[in-house]
Design a protein around this motif. Structure first.
Motif, PDB file in Angstrom:
ATOM      1  N   CYS A  29      47.049  43.089 -60.102  1.00 29.93           N
ATOM      2  CA  CYS A  29      47.362  42.876 -61.516  1.00 29.93           C
ATOM      3  C   CYS A  29      46.281  42.096 -62.241  1.00 29.93           C
ATOM      4  O   CYS A  29      46.237  42.070 -63.462  1.00 29.93           O
ATOM      5  CB  CYS A  29      48.684  42.123 -61.634  1.00 29.93           C
ATOM      6  SG  CYS A  29      48.596  40.458 -60.945  1.00 29.93           S
ATOM      7  N   LEU A  53      45.887  38.775 -62.146  1.00 30.88           N
ATOM      8  CA  LEU A  53      46.211  37.341 -62.263  1.00 30.88           C
ATOM      9  C   LEU A  53      45.897  36.641 -60.941  1.00 30.88           C
ATOM     10  O   LEU A  53      45.782  37.288 -59.900  1.00 30.88           O
ATOM     11  CB  LEU A  53      47.685  37.148 -62.590  1.00 30.88           C
ATOM     12  CG  LEU A  53      48.155  37.253 -64.033  1.00 30.88           C
ATOM     13  CD1 LEU A  53      49.475  36.518 -64.207  1.00 30.88           C
ATOM     14  CD2 LEU A  53      47.132  36.720 -65.015  1.00 30.88           C
ATOM     15  N   HIS A  55      47.879  34.163 -59.391  1.00 28.73           N
ATOM     16  CA  HIS A  55      49.066  33.843 -58.584  1.00 28.73           C
ATOM     17  C   HIS A  55      48.684  32.866 -57.483  1.00 28.73           C
ATOM     18  O   HIS A  55      48.950  33.087 -56.294  1.00 28.73           O
ATOM     19  CB  HIS A  55      49.673  35.105 -57.956  1.00 28.73           C
ATOM     20  CG  HIS A  55      50.205  36.092 -58.948  1.00 28.73           C
ATOM     21  ND1 HIS A  55      51.220  35.816 -59.820  1.00 28.73           N
ATOM     22  CD2 HIS A  55      49.838  37.369 -59.217  1.00 28.73           C
ATOM     23  CE1 HIS A  55      51.478  36.867 -60.580  1.00 28.73           C
ATOM     24  NE2 HIS A  55      50.642  37.822 -60.230  1.00 28.73           N
ATOM     25  N   CYS A  79      52.923  38.268 -64.924  1.00 29.80           N
ATOM     26  CA  CYS A  79      51.970  39.355 -65.206  1.00 29.80           C
ATOM     27  C   CYS A  79      52.676  40.646 -65.592  1.00 29.80           C
ATOM     28  O   CYS A  79      52.047  41.579 -66.093  1.00 29.80           O
ATOM     29  CB  CYS A  79      51.099  39.604 -63.982  1.00 29.80           C
ATOM     30  SG  CYS A  79      52.077  40.041 -62.521  1.00 29.80           S
ATOM     31  N   CYS A 123      53.883  42.761 -63.498  1.00 28.47           N
ATOM     32  CA  CYS A 123      53.594  43.783 -62.483  1.00 28.47           C
ATOM     33  C   CYS A 123      54.437  43.518 -61.240  1.00 28.47           C
ATOM     34  O   CYS A 123      54.762  42.384 -60.934  1.00 28.47           O
ATOM     35  CB  CYS A 123      52.123  43.760 -62.079  1.00 28.47           C
ATOM     36  SG  CYS A 123      51.017  44.111 -63.436  1.00 28.47           S
ATOM     37  N   HIS A 141      55.175  43.100 -57.336  1.00 28.09           N
ATOM     38  CA  HIS A 141      54.471  42.628 -56.134  1.00 28.09           C
ATOM     39  C   HIS A 141      55.469  42.657 -54.982  1.00 28.09           C
ATOM     40  O   HIS A 141      55.906  41.604 -54.497  1.00 28.09           O
ATOM     41  CB  HIS A 141      53.955  41.201 -56.344  1.00 28.09           C
ATOM     42  CG  HIS A 141      52.856  41.080 -57.352  1.00 28.09           C
ATOM     43  ND1 HIS A 141      51.574  41.493 -57.100  1.00 28.09           N
ATOM     44  CD2 HIS A 141      52.859  40.602 -58.620  1.00 28.09           C
ATOM     45  CE1 HIS A 141      50.816  41.258 -58.166  1.00 28.09           C
ATOM     46  NE2 HIS A 141      51.569  40.718 -59.108  1.00 28.09           N
TER      47      HIS A 141
HETATM   48 ZN   LIG Z   1      50.696  39.859 -60.794  1.00 27.47          ZN
END
Ligand SMILES: [Zn+2]
Length: 211
Positions: free
Chosen positions: A77, A79, A81, A170, A172, A174
């Motif tokens: 994504c 980011l 994290h 984000c 998205c 995971h």
């Molecule tokens: Zn993400």
């Protein structure tokens, strides 16, 4: 010796890898085409680079991360994290290199409620914790485990009406990462203690030239 290469900021450390000659393995964060992570050891012991390669590959499996050609890890994504990545790193180092590591399932058995707890993905990074059966205190456990996931993965909680739901900022999915965090989510306090211990050991054994 004495050469200083900027490999990024160290964010996590395994001071002694019990699966490979007690070497120190560290996780560094860099900013190169977006946030990326480097697994590194200063050890020159034969086989150390293979051990590092194993940790990198295991992090890809457990965290759903991708590796660049130079071996830097990233989330798809874009980011960082960072908190979740540190957890993926710590968990990856808990396997010996002969282990065939598979990603974690989306269901665990929760001893406290005697329920199977499953995390459902609703897409766009949004997840819901559910439990089967009708054990006492089930709903409380579901909220507690959702809370654990949000702490471990730096995920966002929703309103009080939906304490079973959490999301990645984000937007998205995971899935592999959520499966990994789910294993630890029922017992977040132990995880936090472990992190504090690792952090304090890291300070003690940090050579001055390391960043
Ligand atoms: Zn993400």
């Amino acid at each position: 010796m004495g050469q200083i290469v900027d490999i990024g900021r160290r964010i996590e450390l395994i001071p002694m890898d019990s699966y490979f000659h007690d070497i120190a393995i560290a996780l560094y964060q860099q900013q190169q085409d977006g946030p990326s992570f480097l697994v590194h050891t200063y050890s020159r012991i034969e086989g150390a680079s293979q051990r590092i390669q194993f940790v990198i590959e295991t992090m890809q499996t457990l965290g759903g991360m991708t590796a660049t050609e130079s071996g830097l890890l990233q989330f798809p994504c874009g980011l960082d994290h960072q908190l979740a990545c540190k957890r993926v790193f710590l968990e990856a180092c808990k396997f010996d290199s002969t282990h065939l590591v598979e990603s974690r399932p989306d269901t665990i058995f929760d001893k406290k409620s005697s329920c199977n707890v499953t995390v459902l993905s609703h897409g766009n990074g949004r997840y819901q914790v559910t439990a089967d059966g009708d054990g006492t205190g089930k709903e409380r456990r579901v909220s507690a485990i959702a809370g654990g996931l949000s702490k471990l993965g730096d995920m966002m909680a929703f309103d009080e009406e939906n304490p079973d739901q959490i999301a990645f900022p984000c937007g998205c999915s995971h899935d592999a990462l959520v499966g990994l965090l789910l294993v630890r989510a029922p017992n977040v306090r132990a995880v936090v203690r472990e992190q504090q211990m690792t952090a304090s050991r890291g300070v003690l054994s940090s050579p001055s030239q390391q960043k």
